[in-house]
Design a protein around this motif. Sequence first.
Motif, PDB file in Angstrom:
ATOM      1  N   ALA A   1      43.748  45.213  53.263  1.00 45.72           N
ATOM      2  CA  ALA A   1      43.862  45.463  51.818  1.00 45.72           C
ATOM      3  C   ALA A   1      45.316  45.356  51.368  1.00 45.72           C
ATOM      4  N   ASP A   2      46.236  45.872  52.181  1.00 44.94           N
ATOM      5  CA  ASP A   2      47.661  45.782  51.843  1.00 44.94           C
ATOM      6  C   ASP A   2      48.156  44.340  51.892  1.00 44.94           C
ATOM      7  N   VAL A   3      47.708  43.590  52.907  1.00 48.17           N
ATOM      8  CA  VAL A   3      48.105  42.176  53.025  1.00 48.17           C
ATOM      9  C   VAL A   3      47.584  41.379  51.840  1.00 48.17           C
ATOM     10  N   MET A   4      46.341  41.643  51.431  1.00 50.08           N
ATOM     11  CA  MET A   4      45.768  40.895  50.311  1.00 50.08           C
ATOM     12  C   MET A   4      46.491  41.196  49.003  1.00 50.08           C
ATOM     13  N   LEU A   5      47.055  42.375  48.886  1.00 48.92           N
ATOM     14  CA  LEU A   5      47.869  42.669  47.718  1.00 48.92           C
ATOM     15  C   LEU A   5      49.092  41.752  47.700  1.00 48.92           C
ATOM     16  N   GLY A   6      49.704  41.583  48.856  1.00 54.86           N
ATOM     17  CA  GLY A   6      50.840  40.659  48.957  1.00 54.86           C
ATOM     18  C   GLY A   6      50.440  39.218  48.701  1.00 54.86           C
ATOM     19  N   VAL A   7      49.302  38.818  49.239  1.00 53.00           N
ATOM     20  CA  VAL A   7      48.822  37.442  49.052  1.00 53.00           C
ATOM     21  C   VAL A   7      48.514  37.179  47.579  1.00 53.00           C
ATOM     22  N   SER A   8      48.021  38.191  46.876  1.00 49.90           N
ATOM     23  CA  SER A   8      47.701  37.998  45.458  1.00 49.90           C
ATOM     24  C   SER A   8      48.961  37.748  44.628  1.00 49.90           C
ATOM     25  N   VAL A   9      50.102  38.266  45.080  1.00 46.74           N
ATOM     26  CA  VAL A   9      51.373  37.949  44.406  1.00 46.74           C
ATOM     27  C   VAL A   9      51.691  36.469  44.611  1.00 46.74           C
ATOM     28  N   LEU A  10      51.372  35.953  45.794  1.00 47.75           N
ATOM     29  CA  LEU A  10      51.533  34.511  46.044  1.00 47.75           C
ATOM     30  C   LEU A  10      50.644  33.708  45.091  1.00 47.75           C
ATOM     31  N   TYR A  11      49.425  34.180  44.846  1.00 46.66           N
ATOM     32  CA  TYR A  11      48.538  33.507  43.889  1.00 46.66           C
ATOM     33  C   TYR A  11      49.205  33.401  42.516  1.00 46.66           C
ATOM     34  N   LEU A  12      49.846  34.490  42.099  1.00 43.73           N
ATOM     35  CA  LEU A  12      50.512  34.501  40.793  1.00 43.73           C
ATOM     36  C   LEU A  12      51.647  33.484  40.747  1.00 43.73           C
TER      37      LEU A  12
ATOM     38  N   ILE B   1      45.341  40.609  41.223  1.00 47.08           N
ATOM     39  CA  ILE B   1      46.387  41.575  41.588  1.00 47.08           C
ATOM     40  C   ILE B   1      45.964  42.992  41.200  1.00 47.08           C
ATOM     41  N   LEU B   2      45.430  43.156  39.994  1.00 46.74           N
ATOM     42  CA  LEU B   2      45.000  44.487  39.542  1.00 46.74           C
ATOM     43  C   LEU B   2      43.891  45.042  40.437  1.00 46.74           C
ATOM     44  N   VAL B   3      42.944  44.184  40.815  1.00 44.99           N
ATOM     45  CA  VAL B   3      41.872  44.628  41.721  1.00 44.99           C
ATOM     46  C   VAL B   3      42.470  45.021  43.070  1.00 44.99           C
ATOM     47  N   ASN B   4      43.395  44.196  43.581  1.00 49.65           N
ATOM     48  CA  ASN B   4      43.984  44.485  44.893  1.00 49.65           C
ATOM     49  C   ASN B   4      44.842  45.751  44.883  1.00 49.65           C
ATOM     50  N   ILE B   5      45.533  46.015  43.773  1.00 51.43           N
ATOM     51  CA  ILE B   5      46.319  47.249  43.676  1.00 51.43           C
ATOM     52  C   ILE B   5      45.397  48.460  43.753  1.00 51.43           C
ATOM     53  N   THR B   6      44.328  48.451  42.958  1.00 46.09           N
ATOM     54  CA  THR B   6      43.423  49.611  42.970  1.00 46.09           C
ATOM     55  C   THR B   6      42.664  49.708  44.292  1.00 46.09           C
ATOM     56  N   GLN B   7      42.351  48.562  44.913  1.00 48.58           N
ATOM     57  CA  GLN B   7      41.691  48.593  46.218  1.00 48.58           C
ATOM     58  C   GLN B   7      42.617  49.226  47.262  1.00 48.58           C
ATOM     59  N   ALA B   8      43.888  48.831  47.266  1.00 44.53           N
ATOM     60  CA  ALA B   8      44.850  49.401  48.217  1.00 44.53           C
ATOM     61  C   ALA B   8      45.009  50.902  47.981  1.00 44.53           C
ATOM     62  N   LEU B   9      45.026  51.323  46.710  1.00 45.46           N
ATOM     63  CA  LEU B   9      45.111  52.752  46.389  1.00 45.46           C
ATOM     64  C   LEU B   9      43.886  53.506  46.918  1.00 45.46           C
ATOM     65  N   MET B  10      42.707  52.907  46.763  1.00 49.46           N
ATOM     66  CA  MET B  10      41.487  53.575  47.254  1.00 49.46           C
ATOM     67  C   MET B  10      41.501  53.693  48.773  1.00 49.46           C
ATOM     68  N   PHE B  11      41.972  52.648  49.470  1.00 52.10           N
ATOM     69  CA  PHE B  11      42.061  52.729  50.922  1.00 52.10           C
ATOM     70  C   PHE B  11      43.004  53.857  51.332  1.00 52.10           C
ATOM     71  N   THR B  12      44.123  53.996  50.619  1.00 49.71           N
ATOM     72  CA  THR B  12      45.073  55.077  50.910  1.00 49.71           C
ATOM     73  C   THR B  12      44.431  56.438  50.658  1.00 49.71           C
ATOM     74  N   GLU B  13      43.727  56.569  49.539  1.00 41.83           N
ATOM     75  CA  GLU B  13      43.083  57.843  49.208  1.00 41.83           C
ATOM     76  C   GLU B  13      42.019  58.217  50.236  1.00 41.83           C
ATOM     77  N   VAL B  14      41.221  57.245  50.670  1.00 40.81           N
ATOM     78  CA  VAL B  14      40.179  57.526  51.670  1.00 40.81           C
ATOM     79  C   VAL B  14      40.820  57.889  53.009  1.00 40.81           C
ATOM     80  N   SER B  15      41.926  57.222  53.359  1.00 39.70           N
ATOM     81  CA  SER B  15      42.632  57.558  54.602  1.00 39.70           C
ATOM     82  C   SER B  15      43.159  58.985  54.551  1.00 39.70           C
ATOM     83  N   GLN B  16      43.722  59.377  53.408  1.00 41.95           N
ATOM     84  CA  GLN B  16      44.226  60.744  53.257  1.00 41.95           C
ATOM     85  C   GLN B  16      43.078  61.764  53.289  1.00 41.95           C
TER      86      GLN B  16
END
Length: 196
Positions: A151-162, A116-131
């Motif tokens: 990246a956003d979907v995988m963040l959601g899927v990682s919550v399912l993992y938890l 989850i922590l990796v996916n959160i920071t990955q989603a943030l990086m994708f947002t930053e690069v898009s901006q």
Amino acid sequence: MFHYSKSRLVGISDGIFAVVLTIMVLDIQSPVSESTGSMTELFKHLIIYFISFGIVSQYWVFHQELLSGIKKATPMLTITNLYYLCFISLTPFATAWLNNSFLSRNSAVAYSVVIILVNITQALMFTEVSQLAARDGIKLSPHDREEKRSADVMLGVSVLYLIVAYLVPHYFLVVIVIGLALRTTVTQLNRLKSKS
């Protein structure tokens, strides 16, 4: 005079990914005997290693695609990337814990929290690069938008993992393998679709 170098950002990232991928294998002990118990234990360790290797490799692929389109790193992207690498480097620890207490609730929850922590920071990086791209007047391609959505979907899927890790930890690895397979399959299908 002072600026954030993309090449240094990529260099440290590739170095940490290489170390993480290498040290995970060090936790696998060769069997003391060739008894069924020892071989079963080795088999469990190998399965967890292959899954962890697949997860980290997939993150590396997305990371190198993410950074390939930028010309220069920003302070915010650099900081987010360092946290991303910090969480990636926890993967060997989480893998070792899964190996030592095979699919216990605590080890499965810890592993999923790292994801989850990796996916959160990955989603943030994708947002930053898009901006960053929007600021430079670069339009995102359909492939880029798909990568960000993934990246956003995988963040959601990682919550399912938890949730699975907490409620039914014995199925944790099965759900992760399904998640890996889905992410890879959907990504490849979207790439083929965007090429045609």
